[in-house]
Design an enzyme around this catalytic site. Structure first.
Site, PDB file in Angstrom:
ATOM      1  N   ASP A 109      10.478   1.302  -2.784  1.00 10.96           N
ATOM      2  CA  ASP A 109       9.551   0.168  -2.781  1.00 10.96           C
ATOM      3  C   ASP A 109      10.342  -1.100  -2.499  1.00 10.96           C
ATOM      4  O   ASP A 109      11.508  -1.202  -2.909  1.00 10.96           O
ATOM      5  CB  ASP A 109       8.840   0.042  -4.140  1.00 10.96           C
ATOM      6  CG  ASP A 109       7.475  -0.611  -4.033  1.00 10.96           C
ATOM      7  OD1 ASP A 109       7.409  -1.774  -3.575  1.00 10.96           O
ATOM      8  OD2 ASP A 109       6.476   0.037  -4.403  1.00 10.96           O
ATOM      9  N   ASN A 110       9.714  -2.051  -1.818  1.00 12.22           N
ATOM     10  CA  ASN A 110      10.385  -3.332  -1.576  1.00 12.22           C
ATOM     11  C   ASN A 110       9.713  -4.478  -2.336  1.00 12.22           C
ATOM     12  O   ASN A 110      10.008  -5.646  -2.102  1.00 12.22           O
ATOM     13  CB  ASN A 110      10.426  -3.654  -0.074  1.00 12.22           C
ATOM     14  CG  ASN A 110       9.043  -3.873   0.515  1.00 12.22           C
ATOM     15  OD1 ASN A 110       8.029  -3.556  -0.108  1.00 12.22           O
ATOM     16  ND2 ASN A 110       8.988  -4.411   1.734  1.00 12.22           N
TER      17      ASN A 110
ATOM     18  N   GLY B 107       4.267  -4.250  -5.069  1.00 13.07           N
ATOM     19  CA  GLY B 107       4.626  -3.465  -6.244  1.00 13.07           C
ATOM     20  C   GLY B 107       5.219  -4.339  -7.333  1.00 13.07           C
ATOM     21  O   GLY B 107       5.539  -5.511  -7.106  1.00 13.07           O
TER      22      GLY B 107
ATOM     23  N   ALA C 249      -1.392   8.702   1.918  1.00 10.25           N
ATOM     24  CA  ALA C 249      -2.463   8.025   1.196  1.00 10.25           C
ATOM     25  C   ALA C 249      -3.300   7.236   2.181  1.00 10.25           C
ATOM     26  O   ALA C 249      -2.986   6.094   2.517  1.00 10.25           O
ATOM     27  CB  ALA C 249      -1.892   7.107   0.120  1.00 10.25           C
TER      28      ALA C 249
ATOM     29  N   TYR D  98      -5.913  -3.252   7.826  1.00  9.16           N
ATOM     30  CA  TYR D  98      -5.821  -2.126   6.886  1.00  9.16           C
ATOM     31  C   TYR D  98      -6.603  -0.918   7.396  1.00  9.16           C
ATOM     32  O   TYR D  98      -6.072   0.198   7.471  1.00  9.16           O
ATOM     33  CB  TYR D  98      -6.365  -2.570   5.526  1.00  9.16           C
ATOM     34  CG  TYR D  98      -6.198  -1.554   4.419  1.00  9.16           C
ATOM     35  CD1 TYR D  98      -4.932  -1.207   3.935  1.00  9.16           C
ATOM     36  CD2 TYR D  98      -7.299  -0.955   3.818  1.00  9.16           C
ATOM     37  CE1 TYR D  98      -4.779  -0.291   2.907  1.00  9.16           C
ATOM     38  CE2 TYR D  98      -7.162  -0.046   2.782  1.00  9.16           C
ATOM     39  CZ  TYR D  98      -5.897   0.284   2.335  1.00  9.16           C
ATOM     40  OH  TYR D  98      -5.740   1.185   1.309  1.00  9.16           O
TER      41      TYR D  98
ATOM     42  N   THR E 290     -10.278   3.110  -7.059  1.00  5.03           N
ATOM     43  CA  THR E 290      -9.617   3.645  -8.252  1.00  5.03           C
ATOM     44  C   THR E 290      -9.146   2.478  -9.121  1.00  5.03           C
ATOM     45  O   THR E 290      -8.776   1.423  -8.611  1.00  5.03           O
ATOM     46  CB  THR E 290      -8.421   4.524  -7.853  1.00  5.03           C
ATOM     47  OG1 THR E 290      -8.870   5.533  -6.942  1.00  5.03           O
ATOM     48  CG2 THR E 290      -7.799   5.196  -9.053  1.00  5.03           C
TER      49      THR E 290
ATOM     50  N   ARG F 158      -9.019  -6.878  -6.971  1.00  2.00           N
ATOM     51  CA  ARG F 158     -10.025  -5.816  -6.934  1.00  2.00           C
ATOM     52  C   ARG F 158     -11.079  -6.044  -8.011  1.00  2.00           C
ATOM     53  O   ARG F 158     -10.804  -6.571  -9.081  1.00  2.00           O
ATOM     54  CB  ARG F 158      -9.342  -4.452  -7.071  1.00  2.00           C
ATOM     55  CG  ARG F 158      -8.726  -4.016  -5.754  1.00  2.00           C
ATOM     56  CD  ARG F 158      -8.110  -2.634  -5.828  1.00  2.00           C
ATOM     57  NE  ARG F 158      -6.666  -2.718  -5.936  1.00  2.00           N
ATOM     58  CZ  ARG F 158      -5.850  -1.715  -5.619  1.00  2.00           C
ATOM     59  NH1 ARG F 158      -6.348  -0.574  -5.194  1.00  2.00           N
ATOM     60  NH2 ARG F 158      -4.553  -1.844  -5.744  1.00  2.00           N
TER      61      ARG F 158
END
Length: 324
Positions: free
Chosen positions: A32-33, A37, A125, A156, A186, A197
């Protein structure tokens, strides 16, 4: 030792996927960068699982030579590569539109080339967003979608559609069985609190007794899956012999207006509802047809109410520990 590689491992879903395999005794290599995240997700896994969790702070679009060297030096056997590196919320992927497109094209190609050397399988994913603003509901995997290729969400939507096309062509040329999961909405612990979200945003607003913002009329429908149920589905798919795209989520739907009322009730909030203009290309409905996922015996067990209560509990714990 058996090993899995998870890109986007500092993210919401990536960190839960890492935790599942670490609890199962695997070596997990995370990449991960920290574009979207969170460092606390990596620290949680490092503190809990010590040397079994190996983390690379790098862009998945860069060379994976160091990763290959670590695997070779330690005689690790890679069972799966889970490619979850990508911004996923609307505000994030619009802010990082070019990075989002790169992660789902160049980054995915890197994973496929790496998997070829390791003789392993990639699980990509993908997303329900590949259906765009669907004209049928629920959406089966056979539905081609209704997507705007030149708009605010196209970075996206089309990046994920390209990723699926890349896997199709790779499988056809090299006779591989890399897989695709289409993830529907989710929620759960470890979400990035600024990703915007709807469940996360409304719960934050409710806990502060601020107005709950609804875009449009609130009559649009969504389905929401608790993270534990989604992770269970991902594992079942990865361990199966399926490689065609498969919907994962929860089939029950709710109007956004009703979601706001349910969050009001669960949080015992005095928040009022406030209506705002609907963003461009916002889908009117989004519900998975889960017929195909029955082949892997995928059955979500958490109701929306029980999942929201678990999310609320995480909010309180995180606040007490000053984690967020």
């Amino acid at each position: 030792m058996k090993t899995v590689v998870v890109t986007g491992s500092a993210g919401f879903l990536g960190s839960h996927l890492c935790e599942y395999y670490l609890n199962s005794g695997y070596i997990v290599i995370g990449i991960d960068n920290f574009l979207t995240g969170q460092i606390q997700n990596v620290e949680l896994l490092k503190n809990k699982f010590k040397d079994n969790y190996i983390f690379f702070d790098q862009n998945i679009c860069d060379s994976l030579t160091d990763l290959e060297n670590i695997i070779s030096a330690n005689n690790l056997v890679v069972e799966f590569v889970f490619h979850f590196a990508s911004a996923a919320s609307v505000p994030h992927y619009q802010k990082y539109s070019l990075e989002t497109m790169a992660a789902n094209s160049t980054g995915l190609l890197n994973c496929l080339e790496f998997s070829q050397k390791m003789k392993t399988r990639v699980i990509f994913a993908s997303t329900s967003e590949i259906y765009g603003d669907p004209q049928i509901s629920p959406q089966p995997e056979s539905y081609w979608g209704h997507v705007n290729p030149y708009g605010e969400r196209s970075c996206y939507d089309e990046a994920k559609r390209y990723g699926e096309a890349l896997i199709y062509s790779w499988n056809k040329r090299y006779c591989t069985q890399h897989g695709i999961i289409r993830i529907f909405n989710t929620y759960g612990p470890r979400m990035n609190l600024d990703d915007g979200r709807v469940i996360l945003r409304m719960m934050q607003q409710a806990l502060k007794n601020e107005p709950l913002t609804i875009y449009g009329s609130g009559e649009q429908t969504r389905s929401f899956c608790y993270v534990d149920d989604l992770i269970a589905g991902i594992i079942k798919y990865a361990q199966s012999d399926h490689f065609l795209p498969m919907n994962l989520g929860r089939a029950e739907t709710i109007k956004i207006r009703d979601l706001a009322l349910q969050i009001q009730k669960i949080t015992n909030s005095s928040s009022k509802i406030e209506f705002c203009n609907l963003p461009s290309d916002d889908p009117n409905q989004r519900t998975p047809d889960l017929t195909f996922s029955e082949k892997i015996k995928y059955v979500p067990t958490h109701s929306l109410e029980s999942g929201l209560k678990k999310l609320l509990e995480w909010f309180h714990i995180s606040k007490d520990q000053n984690d967020y």
